[in-house]
Structure formats: C-alpha cells, structure tokens
Write an enzyme that holds these catalytic residues in place. Structure first.
Site, mmCIF file in Angstrom:
data_model
loop_
_atom_site.group_PDB
_atom_site.id
_atom_site.type_symbol
_atom_site.label_atom_id
_atom_site.label_comp_id
_atom_site.label_asym_id
_atom_site.label_seq_id
_atom_site.Cartn_x
_atom_site.Cartn_y
_atom_site.Cartn_z
ATOM 1 N N ASP A 233 -13.416 -6.671 7.331
ATOM 2 C CA ASP A 233 -13.203 -5.259 6.994
ATOM 3 C C ASP A 233 -12.009 -5.148 6.049
ATOM 4 O O ASP A 233 -11.081 -4.379 6.285
ATOM 5 C CB ASP A 233 -12.968 -4.446 8.267
ATOM 6 N N GLU B 30 -4.021 -8.879 9.519
ATOM 7 C CA GLU B 30 -3.737 -7.762 8.615
ATOM 8 C C GLU B 30 -2.587 -8.160 7.710
ATOM 9 O O GLU B 30 -1.517 -8.518 8.192
ATOM 10 C CB GLU B 30 -3.389 -6.504 9.403
ATOM 11 N N ASN C 67 0.796 -1.223 0.000
ATOM 12 C CA ASN C 67 0.000 0.000 0.000
ATOM 13 C C ASN C 67 0.832 1.278 0.000
ATOM 14 O O ASN C 67 1.980 1.291 0.448
ATOM 15 C CB ASN C 67 -0.890 0.038 1.260
ATOM 16 N N ASP D 272 -3.037 -13.222 5.019
ATOM 17 C CA ASP D 272 -4.270 -13.030 4.274
ATOM 18 C C ASP D 272 -5.431 -13.586 5.092
ATOM 19 O O ASP D 272 -5.333 -14.665 5.699
ATOM 20 C CB ASP D 272 -4.188 -13.758 2.930
ATOM 21 N N GLY D 273 -6.560 -12.864 5.105
ATOM 22 C CA GLY D 273 -7.674 -13.251 5.959
ATOM 23 C C GLY D 273 -8.220 -14.629 5.668
ATOM 24 O O GLY D 273 -8.476 -15.424 6.580
#
Length: 542
Positions: free
Chosen positions: A382, A339, A253, A364-365
């Site tokens: 989320d 996260e 990011n 990774d979720g």
C-alpha cells in the site's frame, strides 16, 4: 560617485567577501530549489515529473542569469549593481511564503479550465516560471559578476575562478543538506525560505553599510523582509481550511489530519484525496481497507491458529487496525508494518489509535524485504499515492521479492488507487507485471471511488479458500463486506504489459489517469462557465 564606489569596495579588497557572496548564493540557490519542491508537493506531488520541471526551469533561470550577469558586469563593473540584485532576489524569496500558495492555487484553477491534457506538467511548469525563475535568474548573475570583480591579473585567473566555483559548490552542498535534514523538518518550508532570504539580505546590507552610504534598496528590503516574517511564517498549505486537527511537514511529506463527527482522515496532498481513514464508531469503512481484508481470508485465516501479516506502506495503520479488530479474536495475529515516514507513524499512534502492540519499522519497503528472511501469510503493498508511485515497488523484481517472502499458501494484496479506463493504463501495467510473477491473480474494484484491490498467490485455490473462510466468518458485517468483495472478484487476464527496474514509467502512466479524473471533476463547471460565464461559475462553486 567614483569615490563612493571605491569606499564601498574596501570590504572586497582581499576578495574574501566575494568568495562569501559566491558561497551564500550557491547555498541559497539549492535551498530555494528544495523549498520549491516542498511548496509544490502538496499540490502537484513530489514525483520525478515535478522534480524534472523544477530542475529544468531553475537551469533556464541560471543560464539566462549567467548571460545577463556577464554582459552587465562588462558594461558596468560596479559591485553595487550585483548586491542590489541580490537584495531584490532576497525580497522575492521572502515573499514566497506570503504569496506563493495563493499563486499556486490561482495557477491551478486557471490550468484546470484551460488545458485538457498534462495538467500536472503545465500547472507545475507555469508555477515554477512565475514564482521561482526571476529570483534565481538574479542569483544566476552572481558568478559572472564576481569573476569580473575578482580577476585582476590573467596570470592567476584560473586560481581565482577555481576558488569562486569551489565556494559556490561548497555552498550548494550545504544548501542541499541543511533544508532537508534541519530547517524544513524543524521549522517548515515557509521559515526555510525566510532564513535563506535573510542570509542574502544580510550579505547585501553589510556590503552597503561597509561604504557608509545609504541604500534605498537595502532599507526597502529590510522593511519587506520584516513584513514577510510577520505574515509568511505560517506553514499552512491548505489556507482555506480553518478546522484542521493537524498540519505539518516531515522529511518526506506534507501531512494533514482532519476529523469530523464520524471519522479521522490523513492526507498527504492538498489536491488529491485521502490516504487513511479511522472510523470513530469502530465500524467498517466501506473503503479499500475493508476490501483488502479478503486477503487474510484467501490465506485461510479461519483455518489457522495464527497468521503473519506484513504491511508495506503502513500509513496510519487502518488495515492493521481492521484486521486486529475483526480477525484477532480466534486467530493469533502477528502484524508488522513498514513505513518510510516516521512522522506518519507518530500521527498513527496519536490520532488513529494504532495499537502499540503492532510494530512499525521506519524503512523503505523493498529494502526491508531485502534485509529479512521471514515469510508471511499476507503481504499488503500500500505504498502508492496519487502520482507518486515508487518505481522500485512496481517492477517484476519487486513482486518477485514479495513472492519469495510469502508462505506456500500466502497472498499478496495490492492497493491500486487510480483505476484507469484506457488501454495501457497504470493499473493494467501493474496487474500485468504482477501476473508475470504470480500464477493466480484476482481484482476487485472498490465501490464509490477509484481504488482497485488486487490479490495474488501461488496456491492455485485463492477463490476456493476465500469461499470456505467466508462460511466460517461469524461477524455479519464482515461477512456482508466479504460477500460484496466476492461478488466483484474477477480473475485477471494479462495483456502482456510489464515493468522492470530498468523501465517503469509509473509517473507518466499515472498522470494520464489524473488528467481523466480532473476532466471528469471539472466538466460540470466548464459547462456552467460556457453557458453562464464567470458569475454563473462563482455561484456554482459557492
């Protein structure tokens, strides 16, 4: 002139330098491609749509470069011309950190006022064409030119071309991994562009120096490169901001932390919204984090001695902090976060006061759920931000996995951040997909923004448990907040849309909503421009 050309070709006599040229051209090409995605992501997201545009325009540039390079080499087989083009490509790439972000903003401004649909597609496409096509077109001339210079005998032409392709491929592999795992995380996108521009420039300068002949292009290239190093080393994407608390890049990011007297904010996109908020007064935010606190109540938090909460897409932990602050007195809370970006977790601890008692797994979720057997009272999803919705966390298979990790009376809460109005919008797809897995689904629109909270469970009495726990709530501020949620809570009726791992067009669906949001935001300014012209628009913006 021919004598000078022969002198300069001494560096090419054993062909090693030509193979090195192919190697570094391939490496720089991939580095620029990855740099392009990082330059554009803070403005247009890093979605598959943007990646498709980047790859497509680069392939166009390479194809045109191959055609031109082959014809040019046949017409005038002088390596000077090739290395001159490489210098020009290096100069252009070096100037991207200096001018690129201004070009992106300028193109975005023009596109916002000139197109009504598919803003991201058009803005990203035009940006790629303007910034990246020309230097990659020049690099595309390398391979056909080198084939001309290296093939002396048709008897070993296959071997020679194979060596060139191998050199290009190996360079491309290195150019893929080095920016992603080394240069961009360590020194940022801007300096990454400068590093690979410097490699190309050095490659060409050495070629011309080997012939002991001055090259105006090489001298000019070096001067411009020094200029670019001085003015283009900044990693600031939001160049108009002069009071950011933090700005940087991670592997995943663009990260921006901004604060004012009342709160601290995290954004992962220059143009689209805020991802996390921390209220310095330690009060409720009034945003979706507060609405999501209805999930622990629906899971009976005031009727249990303890509650296990898992947050997929932890971010800076605002929801976790709110739960700990307001529910952690009488009930023992076991909060875990997942996260994928460890730099966001670092910022959460540093600027958003996420408690060290709350563990955060960098993963990774969905992969995390596959790796554990534990069940939870509440699972919050989320992981959606602007157009970048992980398709693997928006499918029937994913929500089935979440359901398997909930207790019998457990609740899943999903933050959907772009509320749509048209039939078949992304939130309708998501809600319908969830409704195909969970028998009980409720939604509540967040007042004042485009977020929508969805609550899902299998107990059959979510609303009754919610009402009962509201009566047990002792904090008046929390009670009022939950009463607001309850007033807007609607039992969801599915329309039959569904997404699976095989078919989940999340980005195209999200893009439609972004177009609507942009149209709503700029409609006033378009009217001002129509009625008062450019001067009126400038006055209105100012």
């Amino acid at each position: 002139m021919e004598v000078i050309s022969l002198v300069k070709r001494k560096i090419l006599e054993n062909k090693i330098y030509l193979y090195l040229t192919e190697f570094f051209a391939g490496m720089s090409l991939m580095a620029v491609e990855l740099g392009a995605s990082r330059l554009m992501a803070p403005y247009f997201s890093s979605s598959q749509i943007v990646w498709t545009i980047i790859i497509g325009t680069i392939m166009i540039a390479m194809a045109l470069g191959n055609i031109y390079g082959g014809r040019s080499a046949d017409k005038n087989p002088n390596p000077d011309r090739l290395y001159g083009r490489i210098i020009i490509a290096a100069i252009w790439i070096a100037l991207i950190p200096v001018l690129g972000k201004y070009v992106v903003i300028g193109i975005s401004a023009v596109m916002i006022f000139s197109v009504n649909n598919s803003f991201l597609i058009w803005a990203a496409f035009v940006t790629c064409m303007v910034i990246f096509v020309f230097p990659l077109f020049l690099l595309g001339t390398v391979t056909p030119s080198l084939v001309k210079y290296t093939v002396d005998d048709l008897g070993d032409s296959g071997k020679t071309v194979g060596m060139l392709n191998a050199s290009n491929t190996i360079g491309s592999i290195i150019g893929t991994f080095v920016p992603t795992f080394v240069t961009i995380p360590a020194v940022g996108t801007s300096i990454t562009f400068l590093i690979f521009a410097g490699i190309l420039l050095l490659l060409s300068v050495l070629y011309f120096l080997s012939g002991k002949v001055k090259s105006v292009k090489a001298v000019v290239g070096c001067v411009i490169f020094v200029f670019a190093c001085f003015f283009g080393s900044s990693d600031s994407f939001a160049f108009w901001e002069d009071d950011l608390t933090y700005e940087g890049e991670s592997v995943y990011n663009y990260l921006q932390v901004k604060e004012d007297d009342s709160a601290v904010y995290l954004s992962t996109n220059v143009l689209f919204g805020v991802q996390s908020v921390y209220e310095k007064s330690e009060t409720l935010t009034g945003m979706y984090y507060d609405y999501a606190m209805a999930a622990p109540m629906m899971a009976g938090i005031h009727e249990k001695p303890s509650q296990d909460i898992l947050i997929l897409g932890m971010g800076t932990g605002t929801f976790a902090t709110q739960c700990q602050r307001y529910f952690g007195g009488e009930t023992a809370l076991n909060i875990e976060g997942v996260e994928i970006d460890e730099d966001i977790t670092r910022l959460a601890r540093e600027y958003f006061f996420l408690s060290e008692d709350i563990p955060v797994c960098t993963y990774d979720g969905r992969a995390y759920l596959n790796a554990i057997d534990k069940t939870y009272d509440v699972i919050m999803v989320d992981a959606y931000q602007d157009i970048t919705i992980p398709f693997q966390m928006a499918s029937v298979e994913f929500f089935t996995l979440v359901k398997e990790h909930l207790k019998e009376d457990g609740v899943m809460v999903v933050n959907m951040n772009m509320r749509g109005k048209e039939e078949g919008n992304i939130n309708q797809y998501l809600a319908d997909t969830i409704a195909s897995v969970f028998p009980e689904v409720y939604i509540a629109d967040v007042a004042g923004n485009t977020n929508r909270e969805l609550f899902a469970g299998c107990s059959g009495n979510l609303s009754d448990t919610f009402a009962a726990n509201m009566k047990l709530e002792k904090n008046p501020n929390v009670y009022r907040m939950m009463d607001r949620v309850n007033a807007g809570l609607i039992k969801y009726q599915s329309s039959g849309y569904q997404m699976t791992d095989d078919r989940a067009p999340v980005e195209l669906l999200s893009m439609r909503i972004i177009d609507d949001l942009i149209r709503d935001e700029v409609s006033y300014y378009k009217q001002v421009y129509t009625e008062q012209g450019l001067s009126g628009l400038i006055d209105a913006i100012g």
